[in-house]
Write a protein that holds these residues in place. Structure first.
Motif, PDB file in Angstrom:
ATOM      1  N   THR A  96      12.669  34.678   9.802  1.00 36.49           N
ATOM      2  CA  THR A  96      10.758  34.372   9.128  1.00 36.49           C
ATOM      3  C   THR A  96      10.222  33.094   9.360  1.00 36.49           C
ATOM      4  N   GLY A  97      11.150  32.701   9.789  1.00 34.47           N
ATOM      5  CA  GLY A  97      11.362  31.220   9.676  1.00 34.47           C
ATOM      6  C   GLY A  97      10.945  30.825  12.050  1.00 34.47           C
ATOM      7  N   SER A  98      10.775  32.277  12.828  1.00 36.96           N
ATOM      8  CA  SER A  98      10.384  31.858  13.859  1.00 36.96           C
ATOM      9  C   SER A  98       8.647  31.364  13.924  1.00 36.96           C
ATOM     10  N   THR A  99       8.230  31.472  14.683  1.00 38.41           N
ATOM     11  CA  THR A  99       6.978  31.197  15.395  1.00 38.41           C
ATOM     12  C   THR A  99       7.389  31.547  16.940  1.00 38.41           C
ATOM     13  N   THR A 100       8.094  32.280  17.445  1.00 36.89           N
ATOM     14  CA  THR A 100       7.716  32.974  18.693  1.00 36.89           C
ATOM     15  C   THR A 100       9.205  34.265  18.900  1.00 36.89           C
ATOM     16  N   GLY A 106       5.316  30.849   9.874  1.00 35.40           N
ATOM     17  CA  GLY A 106       6.468  32.246   9.940  1.00 35.40           C
ATOM     18  C   GLY A 106       5.741  33.050   9.863  1.00 35.40           C
ATOM     19  N   LEU A 107       6.749  34.680   9.778  1.00 36.54           N
ATOM     20  CA  LEU A 107       6.112  35.553   9.650  1.00 36.54           C
ATOM     21  C   LEU A 107       6.680  36.064   7.327  1.00 36.54           C
ATOM     22  N   ALA A 108       5.840  37.129   6.894  1.00 34.22           N
ATOM     23  CA  ALA A 108       5.920  36.718   5.228  1.00 34.22           C
ATOM     24  C   ALA A 108       5.575  38.412   5.695  1.00 34.22           C
ATOM     25  N   GLU A 109       6.201  39.189   4.549  1.00 38.56           N
ATOM     26  CA  GLU A 109       5.991  41.066   3.885  1.00 38.56           C
ATOM     27  C   GLU A 109       4.244  40.874   4.059  1.00 38.56           C
ATOM     28  N   GLY A 110       4.063  41.516   4.901  1.00 41.87           N
ATOM     29  CA  GLY A 110       2.425  41.948   5.111  1.00 41.87           C
ATOM     30  C   GLY A 110       2.001  41.965   2.999  1.00 41.87           C
ATOM     31  N   ALA A 111       2.352  43.277   2.295  1.00 41.50           N
ATOM     32  CA  ALA A 111       2.173  43.835   1.226  1.00 41.50           C
ATOM     33  C   ALA A 111       2.319  42.376   0.371  1.00 41.50           C
ATOM     34  N   THR A 120       0.981  32.467   7.898  1.00 40.07           N
ATOM     35  CA  THR A 120       2.399  32.164   8.414  1.00 40.07           C
ATOM     36  C   THR A 120       1.919  34.351   8.707  1.00 40.07           C
ATOM     37  N   THR A 121       2.681  35.355   9.507  1.00 36.53           N
ATOM     38  CA  THR A 121       1.986  36.401  10.363  1.00 36.53           C
ATOM     39  C   THR A 121       2.723  37.735   8.905  1.00 36.53           C
ATOM     40  N   PRO A 122       1.960  38.828   9.277  1.00 41.96           N
ATOM     41  CA  PRO A 122       2.233  39.452   8.263  1.00 41.96           C
ATOM     42  C   PRO A 122       2.881  40.500   8.836  1.00 41.96           C
ATOM     43  N   THR A 123       3.983  40.851   8.072  1.00 37.17           N
ATOM     44  CA  THR A 123       5.156  41.694   8.477  1.00 37.17           C
ATOM     45  C   THR A 123       4.145  43.262   8.293  1.00 37.17           C
ATOM     46  N   GLY A 124       4.478  44.307   9.167  1.00 35.34           N
ATOM     47  CA  GLY A 124       4.138  45.879   8.694  1.00 35.34           C
ATOM     48  C   GLY A 124       3.541  46.826   9.415  1.00 35.34           C
ATOM     49  N   THR A 156      10.860  40.912  11.779  1.00 31.89           N
ATOM     50  CA  THR A 156      11.687  41.173  12.414  1.00 31.89           C
ATOM     51  C   THR A 156      13.354  41.340  12.898  1.00 31.89           C
ATOM     52  N   SER A 157      14.066  40.627  13.211  1.00 24.94           N
ATOM     53  CA  SER A 157      15.278  41.611  14.322  1.00 24.94           C
ATOM     54  C   SER A 157      16.136  42.193  12.964  1.00 24.94           C
ATOM     55  N   SER A 158      16.003  41.571  12.198  1.00 21.35           N
ATOM     56  CA  SER A 158      17.017  41.926  10.692  1.00 21.35           C
ATOM     57  C   SER A 158      16.425  41.488   9.325  1.00 21.35           C
ATOM     58  N   GLY A 159      16.599  42.161   8.115  1.00 18.46           N
ATOM     59  CA  GLY A 159      17.229  41.722   7.330  1.00 18.46           C
ATOM     60  C   GLY A 159      15.267  42.063   6.589  1.00 18.46           C
ATOM     61  N   PRO A 160      15.224  41.590   5.378  1.00 15.48           N
ATOM     62  CA  PRO A 160      13.800  42.888   4.637  1.00 15.48           C
ATOM     63  C   PRO A 160      13.108  42.927   5.643  1.00 15.48           C
ATOM     64  N   THR A 161      12.299  42.183   6.163  1.00 16.43           N
ATOM     65  CA  THR A 161      11.277  42.628   6.955  1.00 16.43           C
ATOM     66  C   THR A 161      11.364  43.298   8.492  1.00 16.43           C
TER      67      THR A 161
END
Length: 235
Positions: free
Chosen positions: A51-55, A82-87, A95-99, A225-230
């Motif tokens: 989630t801290g990545s920008t690439t 970085g990225l964040a859970e879209g919900a 942040t870029t929303p995941t989902g 992301t590659s792993s984790g909650p997102t």
């Protein structure tokens, strides 16, 4: 001599078994590991290490004969935050929303690439994307900009000549917009660095994606992301 040969064979077998693990060549393609692909036969994945990545990497896939195969891939950029859970994402966090999201339509300042069949809207001097939480046009293209959508809370699309040369709307917070969740999330051409929350790729990759994506095949985009909650495989 025989002992050495047996030892060498054992080491080769061990190496082969390690290669067949989660990172091995026989690992199923990414779409097969996702919880959902949207039900279509085209999918874009945008994956970052964490989630801290920008690439990260954008890959586009197609399903033929019951199997997902890679159609193309390109380096990607994500939000400066970085990225964040879209919900639960909050507007203004870069942040870029995941989902998993649909792709309502494409747009651009430049003409659509040859072969494009996706709905493609031309950007004009009057084209804006409303991000005003108090406007009834929140998270919508407006043309011209109505008085209830403040210019300070909207993007004048033609002002982003590089990024919005060509783009796809990502259906984040789009069907039933939640105020404060975020607006104007796109897959677009790279600018100078990380984005304000969108996903971006090089110009040639964006052109290739637009010529490839087919509305009849119900394409979606999965961001994660590659792993984790997102993890992208959760969506």
């Amino acid at each position: 001599m025989r002992r050495s040969l047996v030892t060498a064979a054992a080491l080769l077998a061990l190496a082969g078994s390690l290669g067949a693990g989660p990172g091995g060549a026989d690992r199923p393609p990414l779409p097969d590991r996702l919880a959902d692909t949207g039900g279509g036969s085209q999918l874009i994945t945008a994956e970052a290490p964490d989630t801290g990545s920008t690439t990260g990497t954008v890959t586009w896939w197609e399903r033929r004969g019951g199997s997902w195969t890679e159609a193309g891939s390109a380096p990607a950029r994500f939000g400066a935050g970085g990225l964040a859970e879209g919900a639960t994402r909050e507007q203004g966090t870069s942040t870029t929303p995941t989902g998993l999201y649909d792709l309502p339509y494409a747009f651009g300042i430049e003409d659509a690439p040859a072969g494009t069949t996706y709905p493609y809207r031309e950007v004009t001097e009057d084209s804006w994307w409303c991000q005003d939480n108090d406007s009834r046009a929140y998270n919508r293209w407006v043309e011209p900009r109505p008085a209830h959508c403040r210019a300070a809370e909207a993007e004048h699309l033609v002002s982003y000549g590089t990024q919005y040369a060509r783009a796809l709307v990502i259906g984040f917070n789009y069907d039933r917009p939640v105020r404060g969740r975020g607006a104007g999330i796109f897959l677009h051409v790279n600018g100078r660095g990380a984005t304000a929350g969108c996903v971006s790729v090089p110009a040639d990759a964006m052109a290739e994606i637009l010529a490839w994506v087919d509305p009849a095949r119900a394409p979606h985009i999965a961001v994660g992301t590659s792993s984790g909650p997102t993890a992208i495989t959760r969506y």
